[in-house]
Design a protein around this motif. Structure first.
Motif, PDB file in Angstrom:
ATOM      1  N   ARG A   5      -7.978  -8.615  -6.857  1.00 30.73           N
ATOM      2  CA  ARG A   5      -7.434  -7.658  -7.637  1.00 30.73           C
ATOM      3  C   ARG A   5      -8.321  -6.789  -7.461  1.00 30.73           C
ATOM      4  O   ARG A   5      -7.166  -5.028  -7.857  1.00 30.73           O
ATOM      5  N   GLU A   8      -6.533  -4.638  -4.310  1.00 32.09           N
ATOM      6  CA  GLU A   8      -5.362  -4.376  -4.217  1.00 32.09           C
ATOM      7  C   GLU A   8      -5.086  -3.638  -5.075  1.00 32.09           C
ATOM      8  O   GLU A   8      -3.770  -2.395  -4.878  1.00 32.09           O
ATOM      9  N   THR A   9      -5.433  -3.307  -6.395  1.00 32.03           N
ATOM     10  CA  THR A   9      -5.647  -2.051  -7.627  1.00 32.03           C
ATOM     11  C   THR A   9      -5.590  -0.790  -6.648  1.00 32.03           C
ATOM     12  O   THR A   9      -5.307   0.319  -6.180  1.00 32.03           O
ATOM     13  N   CYS A  31      -8.662  -2.016 -13.087  1.00 27.66           N
ATOM     14  CA  CYS A  31      -8.456  -3.544 -13.208  1.00 27.66           C
ATOM     15  C   CYS A  31      -9.132  -3.646 -14.263  1.00 27.66           C
ATOM     16  O   CYS A  31      -9.921  -5.183 -13.982  1.00 27.66           O
TER      17      CYS A  31
END
Length: 130
Positions: A5, A8-9, A31
């Motif tokens: 995550r 991706e962020t 996040c």
């Protein structure tokens, strides 16, 4: 997992804001975790960027290697290469955007240096077959 995550962020934020305008704290906030948590997974921002760009670089490297072996001598080979390249560009669009818009950081972020080497390889390959 949280590590994925974070990656991706970071791609989302860097593609929309730029590398310089995106801090580790910005990524942590997006996040909903602490900056320390981000730094636990990635020792510094450049490491995070390297890891975030890595899947795109691997895909481009694999495509380049495949085409160097197969060649682009036939029209079918050229069409196959073009389709595969477009698929890579679409699938990894945030990473590709980051690479294209940040050439001035090539000396400080190893993934950007690798990306520019791959882009030069693709350009040479296409130039040799056109």
């Amino acid at each position: 997992p949280l590590r994925d995550r974070i990656l991706e962020t970071s791609l989302d934020l860097i593609a929309s804001r730029g590398i310089a305008a995106t801090s580790v704290q910005d990524i942590a906030d997006a996040c909903e975790c602490s900056k320390a948590t981000v730094l636990y997974h990635f020792s510094h921002k450049e490491h995070l960027i390297d890891e975030a760009l890595n899947p795109a670089l691997q895909a481009i490297g694999a495509l380049l290697g495949e085409v160097q072996q197969r060649g682009l001598d036939s029209l079918d080979a050229k069409f196959s290469f073009t389709e595969a390249l477009v698929e890579v560009l679409i699938h990894h669009r945030r990473a590709i955007h980051t690479v294209i818009t940040h050439p001035y950081l090539v000396d400080s972020i190893p993934a950007l240096e690798q990306a520019h080497t791959l882009m030069a390889g693709l350009a040479e390959l296409v130039s040799d077959h056109t």
